[in-house]
Design an enzyme around this catalytic site. Sequence first.
Site, PDB file in Angstrom:
ATOM      1  N   GLY A 213      -0.239  -1.671  10.581  1.00 29.39           N
ATOM      2  CA  GLY A 213       0.990  -2.351   9.779  1.00 29.39           C
ATOM      3  C   GLY A 213       2.052  -3.498  10.828  1.00 29.39           C
TER       4      GLY A 213
ATOM      5  N   ASN B  14       3.015  -6.242   9.669  1.00 31.17           N
ATOM      6  CA  ASN B  14       3.089  -6.684   8.960  1.00 31.17           C
ATOM      7  C   ASN B  14       4.532  -5.667   7.808  1.00 31.17           C
ATOM      8  OD1 ASN B  14       2.221  -9.951   8.322  1.00 31.17           O
ATOM      9  ND2 ASN B  14       0.926  -8.408   8.815  1.00 31.17           N
TER      10      ASN B  14
ATOM     11  N   ARG C   6     -12.400   7.902  -8.579  1.00 28.23           N
ATOM     12  CA  ARG C   6     -11.433   7.004  -8.492  1.00 28.23           C
ATOM     13  C   ARG C   6     -10.366   7.552  -9.701  1.00 28.23           C
ATOM     14  NH1 ARG C   6     -11.604   3.593  -4.097  1.00 28.23           N
ATOM     15  NH2 ARG C   6      -9.912   2.124  -4.051  1.00 28.23           N
TER      16      ARG C   6
ATOM     17  N   ASN D  41       0.586  -9.725  -2.095  1.00 33.40           N
ATOM     18  CA  ASN D  41      -0.339  -9.685  -1.594  1.00 33.40           C
ATOM     19  C   ASN D  41      -0.518 -10.626  -0.173  1.00 33.40           C
ATOM     20  OD1 ASN D  41      -2.984  -8.446   0.233  1.00 33.40           O
ATOM     21  ND2 ASN D  41      -4.062 -10.104  -0.955  1.00 33.40           N
TER      22      ASN D  41
ATOM     23  N   HIS E  88      -3.045 -12.275   2.838  1.00 31.23           N
ATOM     24  CA  HIS E  88      -4.286 -12.444   2.704  1.00 31.23           C
ATOM     25  C   HIS E  88      -3.987 -13.441   4.245  1.00 31.23           C
ATOM     26  CE1 HIS E  88      -7.903 -12.439   1.938  1.00 31.23           C
ATOM     27  NE2 HIS E  88      -8.895 -13.877   2.005  1.00 31.23           N
TER      28      HIS E  88
ATOM     29  N   ASP F 275      -3.045 -10.378  -9.234  1.00 27.59           N
ATOM     30  CA  ASP F 275      -4.006 -10.299 -10.825  1.00 27.59           C
ATOM     31  C   ASP F 275      -4.937  -9.288 -11.072  1.00 27.59           C
ATOM     32  OD1 ASP F 275      -5.698 -11.720 -10.181  1.00 27.59           O
ATOM     33  OD2 ASP F 275      -4.916 -14.321 -11.002  1.00 27.59           O
ATOM     34  N   GLU F 276      -5.448  -9.249 -11.540  1.00 29.68           N
ATOM     35  CA  GLU F 276      -6.545  -8.603 -11.694  1.00 29.68           C
ATOM     36  C   GLU F 276      -8.115  -9.283 -11.098  1.00 29.68           C
ATOM     37  OE1 GLU F 276      -7.234  -5.805 -15.214  1.00 29.68           O
ATOM     38  OE2 GLU F 276      -5.621  -6.341 -15.897  1.00 29.68           O
TER      39      GLU F 276
HETATM   40  C1  GAR Z   1      -3.304  -8.487   8.201  1.00 23.29           C
HETATM   41  O1  GAR Z   1      -4.182  -9.595   8.627  1.00 23.29           O
HETATM   42  C2  GAR Z   1      -3.276  -9.137   6.811  1.00 23.29           C
HETATM   43  O2  GAR Z   1      -2.950 -10.229   6.259  1.00 23.29           O
HETATM   44  C3  GAR Z   1      -5.145  -8.526   6.397  1.00 23.29           C
HETATM   45  O3  GAR Z   1      -5.227  -7.145   7.047  1.00 23.29           O
HETATM   46  C4  GAR Z   1      -4.134  -7.300   8.427  1.00 23.29           C
HETATM   47  C5  GAR Z   1      -3.198  -5.916   8.464  1.00 23.29           C
HETATM   48  O4  GAR Z   1      -2.970  -6.562   9.576  1.00 23.29           O
HETATM   49  N1  GAR Z   1      -5.277  -7.802   4.518  1.00 23.29           N
HETATM   50  C6  GAR Z   1      -6.119  -8.404   4.393  1.00 23.29           C
HETATM   51  O5  GAR Z   1      -7.303  -9.057   4.863  1.00 23.29           O
HETATM   52  C7  GAR Z   1      -5.852  -8.244   3.365  1.00 23.29           C
HETATM   53  N2  GAR Z   1      -6.850  -8.877   1.772  1.00 23.29           N
HETATM   54  P1  GAR Z   1      -1.848  -4.564   9.561  1.00 23.29           P
HETATM   55  O6  GAR Z   1      -1.265  -3.374   9.186  1.00 23.29           O
HETATM   56  O7  GAR Z   1      -1.141  -5.306  11.738  1.00 23.29           O
HETATM   57  O8  GAR Z   1      -0.382  -5.876   9.112  1.00 23.29           O
END
Ligand code: GAR
Length: 208
Positions: free
Chosen positions: A12, A14, A66, A108, A110, A147-148
């Site tokens: 967490g 971010n 699911r 999101n 990435h 998106d999907e």
């Molecule tokens: C982050 O680096 C984020 O960009 C990545 O997971 C990490 C979560 O870190 N997300 C992905 O890879 C999505 N495809 P955090 O929980 O410390 O924010």
Amino acid sequence: MLKIVVCVSGGGTNLQAIIDGVREGSVTGIEIVRLISNNKKAYALERAAQAGIDSICVSPRDYTDRAQFNEAFVREVDAVTPDLIVLAGFLVVIPPELIRKYENRIINIHPSLIPSFCGTGYYGLKVHEAALKRGVKVTGATVHFVDEGTDTGPIIMQKAVNVMPGDTPEILQRRVMEEAEWIILPKSLNLIAQGKVKVSDGQVEIAE
Ligand code: GAR
């Protein structure tokens, strides 16, 4: 005030960047109304508690299939009637019905410069492992609408980060977070909250 649900699977950091941005005043016009995690042990739950944010764990493991998980997940999102859903390191496939219902209202983060090192199987450290294996000299992070497809939605913001000699996936991951993710995610949210982000023909336009 834009009501936001943040979905996180792990640490967490971010989420913390968003909380800090709101506290410091660099992000205005948003309120985090709920944190959803799929993982009871996610440190993000602790961060939410410390910030006084409502949180809930909805895990596919707690449902027989699911479809039942998807139904529960959609219910827990809808319960707080958010304006925007933020996937901040959420490693569970989002129910397609949610994506349709919240079109251009899910974002999101990435950890690469999309379209490099993204799509199915590219998440977390795996992204940085792949970047190092390919020998790229520059990587970065991307904020995009969901998106999907997997990592295929309209791109809102990207920031490049240099790869350095001797980088390990862990070192590179940390640099990408510090120099890109924790900056562009709060910034994108702020722009959305100020009504400056528009999607037209699958492309994002940001008003000055
Ligand atoms: C982050 O680096 C984020 O960009 C990545 O997971 C990490 C979560 O870190 N997300 C992905 O890879 C999505 N495809 P955090 O929980 O410390 O924010």
